[in-house]
Design a protein around this motif. Structure first.
Motif, PDB file in Angstrom:
ATOM      1  N   THR A  72      61.091  78.515  -3.117  1.00  0.00           N
ATOM      2  CA  THR A  72      61.036  77.638  -1.955  1.00  0.00           C
ATOM      3  C   THR A  72      61.927  76.422  -2.148  1.00  0.00           C
ATOM      4  N   ALA A  73      62.032  75.951  -3.381  1.00  0.00           N
ATOM      5  CA  ALA A  73      62.927  74.826  -3.661  1.00  0.00           C
ATOM      6  C   ALA A  73      64.362  75.197  -3.300  1.00  0.00           C
ATOM      7  N   ASP A  74      64.788  76.386  -3.696  1.00  0.00           N
ATOM      8  CA  ASP A  74      66.147  76.831  -3.367  1.00  0.00           C
ATOM      9  C   ASP A  74      66.328  76.960  -1.858  1.00  0.00           C
ATOM     10  N   LEU A  75      65.293  77.438  -1.182  1.00  0.00           N
ATOM     11  CA  LEU A  75      65.377  77.678   0.253  1.00  0.00           C
ATOM     12  C   LEU A  75      65.575  76.390   1.039  1.00  0.00           C
ATOM     13  N   TYR A  76      64.909  75.311   0.628  1.00  0.00           N
ATOM     14  CA  TYR A  76      64.927  74.072   1.404  1.00  0.00           C
ATOM     15  C   TYR A  76      65.716  72.946   0.725  1.00  0.00           C
ATOM     16  N   GLY A  77      66.444  73.272  -0.317  1.00  0.00           N
ATOM     17  CA  GLY A  77      67.297  72.272  -0.947  1.00  0.00           C
ATOM     18  C   GLY A  77      66.551  71.186  -1.689  1.00  0.00           C
ATOM     19  N   LEU A  78      65.407  71.550  -2.275  1.00  0.00           N
ATOM     20  CA  LEU A  78      64.629  70.587  -3.039  1.00  0.00           C
ATOM     21  C   LEU A  78      64.890  70.746  -4.533  1.00  0.00           C
ATOM     22  N   GLU A  79      64.466  69.755  -5.304  1.00  0.00           N
ATOM     23  CA  GLU A  79      64.613  69.797  -6.760  1.00  0.00           C
ATOM     24  C   GLU A  79      63.241  69.932  -7.412  1.00  0.00           C
ATOM     25  N   ILE A  80      63.209  70.633  -8.541  1.00  0.00           N
ATOM     26  CA  ILE A  80      61.963  70.790  -9.282  1.00  0.00           C
ATOM     27  C   ILE A  80      61.743  69.545 -10.142  1.00  0.00           C
ATOM     28  N   LEU A  81      60.676  68.823  -9.840  1.00  0.00           N
ATOM     29  CA  LEU A  81      60.367  67.605 -10.587  1.00  0.00           C
ATOM     30  C   LEU A  81      59.445  67.885 -11.769  1.00  0.00           C
ATOM     31  N   ALA A  82      58.630  68.932 -11.662  1.00  0.00           N
ATOM     32  CA  ALA A  82      57.745  69.340 -12.760  1.00  0.00           C
ATOM     33  C   ALA A  82      57.427  70.822 -12.561  1.00  0.00           C
ATOM     34  N   GLN A  83      57.470  71.576 -13.659  1.00  0.00           N
ATOM     35  CA  GLN A  83      57.233  73.016 -13.583  1.00  0.00           C
ATOM     36  C   GLN A  83      55.784  73.362 -13.917  1.00  0.00           C
ATOM     37  N   GLY A  84      55.286  74.417 -13.282  1.00  0.00           N
ATOM     38  CA  GLY A  84      53.972  74.953 -13.627  1.00  0.00           C
ATOM     39  C   GLY A  84      52.852  73.949 -13.544  1.00  0.00           C
ATOM     40  N   VAL A  85      52.727  73.277 -12.409  1.00  0.00           N
ATOM     41  CA  VAL A  85      51.706  72.234 -12.299  1.00  0.00           C
ATOM     42  C   VAL A  85      50.321  72.809 -11.982  1.00  0.00           C
ATOM     43  N   ASN A  86      50.256  74.081 -11.591  1.00  0.00           N
ATOM     44  CA  ASN A  86      48.932  74.682 -11.362  1.00  0.00           C
ATOM     45  C   ASN A  86      48.231  74.897 -12.695  1.00  0.00           C
ATOM     46  N   GLU A  87      46.929  74.703 -12.709  1.00  0.00           N
ATOM     47  CA  GLU A  87      46.144  74.674 -13.946  1.00  0.00           C
ATOM     48  C   GLU A  87      46.160  76.002 -14.683  1.00  0.00           C
ATOM     49  N   ASP A  88      46.062  77.111 -13.960  1.00  0.00           N
ATOM     50  CA  ASP A  88      45.978  78.437 -14.574  1.00  0.00           C
ATOM     51  C   ASP A  88      47.360  79.053 -14.641  1.00  0.00           C
ATOM     52  N   GLY A  89      47.936  79.112 -15.831  1.00  0.00           N
ATOM     53  CA  GLY A  89      49.254  79.703 -15.997  1.00  0.00           C
ATOM     54  C   GLY A  89      49.269  81.196 -15.768  1.00  0.00           C
ATOM     55  N   ASP A  90      48.082  81.853 -15.761  1.00  0.00           N
ATOM     56  CA  ASP A  90      48.002  83.286 -15.522  1.00  0.00           C
ATOM     57  C   ASP A  90      47.650  83.612 -14.080  1.00  0.00           C
ATOM     58  N   ASN A  91      47.717  82.640 -13.195  1.00  0.00           N
ATOM     59  CA  ASN A  91      47.380  82.856 -11.791  1.00  0.00           C
ATOM     60  C   ASN A  91      48.285  83.928 -11.183  1.00  0.00           C
ATOM     61  N   THR A  92      47.680  84.983 -10.668  1.00  0.00           N
ATOM     62  CA  THR A  92      48.434  86.128 -10.137  1.00  0.00           C
ATOM     63  C   THR A  92      47.800  86.581  -8.833  1.00  0.00           C
ATOM     64  N   THR A  93      48.636  86.902  -7.865  1.00  0.00           N
ATOM     65  CA  THR A  93      48.155  87.471  -6.610  1.00  0.00           C
ATOM     66  C   THR A  93      48.602  88.923  -6.509  1.00  0.00           C
ATOM     67  N   ARG A  94      47.667  89.771  -6.142  1.00  0.00           N
ATOM     68  CA  ARG A  94      47.974  91.192  -5.931  1.00  0.00           C
ATOM     69  C   ARG A  94      48.250  91.423  -4.449  1.00  0.00           C
ATOM     70  N   PHE A  95      49.400  92.011  -4.159  1.00  0.00           N
ATOM     71  CA  PHE A  95      49.788  92.329  -2.794  1.00  0.00           C
ATOM     72  C   PHE A  95      49.757  93.832  -2.596  1.00  0.00           C
ATOM     73  N   LEU A  96      49.482  94.244  -1.368  1.00  0.00           N
ATOM     74  CA  LEU A  96      49.552  95.663  -1.029  1.00  0.00           C
ATOM     75  C   LEU A  96      50.625  95.873   0.031  1.00  0.00           C
ATOM     76  N   VAL A  97      51.103  97.097   0.097  1.00  0.00           N
ATOM     77  CA  VAL A  97      52.039  97.505   1.144  1.00  0.00           C
ATOM     78  C   VAL A  97      51.326  98.527   2.011  1.00  0.00           C
ATOM     79  N   ALA A  98      51.228  98.236   3.303  1.00  0.00           N
ATOM     80  CA  ALA A  98      50.576  99.131   4.248  1.00  0.00           C
ATOM     81  C   ALA A  98      51.615  99.766   5.160  1.00  0.00           C
TER      82      ALA A  98
END
Length: 362
Positions: A240-266
């Motif tokens: 999203t940073a690349d998409l809107y021309g923003l800069e990353i000020l800090a990486q991985g700020v979410n608490e759970d580094g293993d946070n994963t979302t499962r997506f399906l294709v229908a």
């Protein structure tokens, strides 16, 4: 010329030959697409692809290389299918949200050559696939932190013509994004989806930041980009940073580094809704209902085990328009020689309703 240079030079020669053969092959694929358009045949022909894989792999004399060539052929046929769909105007993939949202990122990872089409709600994605306006829809089904996305499961239950053809796990890393020239020390307020803010709460408290809840992470990044305010930052993805021309000020700020979302294709079901063959290790997803009586659910679970399927997931959801009764979703690992159609036939004697939702790799 040393050994490495000689090997690389030979690879370059082979690549040049393969490029010419690739063009030749894709021109033939285009002729196949024209034939399928005239006859109404589906792009995906599982029997033909199985035949190509078996014949092609058998041509490789070096046994050590056969599994690699098998994968090479699978990737080649995936590219061919994508090209056929593009030629036939069947390459639209639907997602919920805006460009840069996690569903959009998952779609681009899965189908980099598809034409993404955004919809406002998950229901609209399902409707688009069911009506044929989109050939597939990419939807979140589960998050490793937040759990099930129950609304999507309910929509799949309510759309009997949809089937799940793939599931895909996407690691979710949230970064702090600011306008060019902004610094972490200068940020005062962060904007993001409520869940992203909650997952990043230790970071937010550490830096004494105020928060502003936004509809989704990608749109939060767009809002920050439009404000041109160095004291304002968004929690969103690096894409999203690349998409809107923003800069990353800090990486991985979410608490759970293993946070994963499962997506399906229908996708919309074809004329044959029940698969006749599955490979060992593939997943079989079923939706079923049973009479609200003692022992009925236990009978279903026993039948599944007796046929050798390993149940890795079972979920219950309220049955629409029937108070305090439920439908069930199960996800099974298919054993060698498994017979999904036979299992469904057996379950039909016990279940009120039973439906194969999909067979897919995970």
């Amino acid at each position: 010329m040393d050994q490495l240079q000689q090997a690389r030079a030979r690879i370059d020669e082979i690549d040049a030959q393969m490029a010419a053969l690739f063009e030749e092959r894709m021109h033939a694929v285009g002729q196949v697409a024209q034939y399928k358009q005239r006859t109404g045949k589906a792009v995906f022909d599982p029997a033909r692809e199985k035949q190509v894989l078996e014949r092609g792999t058998a041509r490789i004399e070096d046994e050590e290389l056969r599994p690699y060539y098998h994968q090479f052929l699978e990737d080649t046929m995936s590219v061919s299918r994508a090209y056929q769909k593009a030629l036939l105007g069947q390459d639209v993939a639907a997602y919920q949200g805006v460009e840069g949202a996690w569903s959009h990122i998952a779609l681009r990872r899965l189908y980099p050559m598809a034409r993404p089409k955004a919809y406002a709600t998950w229901a609209e994605v399902c409707d688009a696939v069911e009506s044929g306006d989109a050939q597939c829809g990419v939807l979140p089904i589960e998050n490793s932190n937040a759990g099930d996305v129950s609304g999507v499961l309910d929509l799949l239950y309510a759309h009997p013509d949809l089937r799940v053809v793939k599931m895909f796990d996407l690691p979710i890393r949230q970064d702090l994004l600011g306008v060019p020239g902004a610094t972490l020390a200068g940020v005062r307020t962060v904007v993001s989806h409520q869940q992203a803010l909650a997952q990043s709460s230790p970071f937010i408290r550490m830096h004494s930041l105020s928060t502003k809840v936004w509809g989704n992470t990608a749109d939060a990044a767009r809002y920050v980009a439009e404000q041109h305010d160095p004291t304002l930052a968004a929690i969103a993805s690096a894409e999203t940073a690349d998409l809107y021309g923003l800069e990353i000020l800090a990486q991985g700020v979410n608490e759970d580094g293993d946070n994963t979302t499962r997506f399906l294709v229908a996708e919309r079901s074809g004329p044959e809704k029940q698969p006749l063959h599955v490979d060992p290790g593939q997943r079989l997803a079923l939706l079923f209902t049973v009479d609200h009586k003692p022992g009925k659910l236990a009978q279903v679970i026993q039948m599944i085990g007796e046929r050798g399927f390993n149940m890795e997931t079972i979920k219950s959801r309220p049955l629409p328009h029937v108070q305090f009764e439920y439908y069930f979703y199960v996800q099974l690992i298919c054993p060698e020689g498994s017979d999904p159609a036979g299992l469904v036939e057996d379950l039909g004697a016990v279940c009120r309703t039973v439906r194969i939702l999909g067979v897919f790799d995970l």
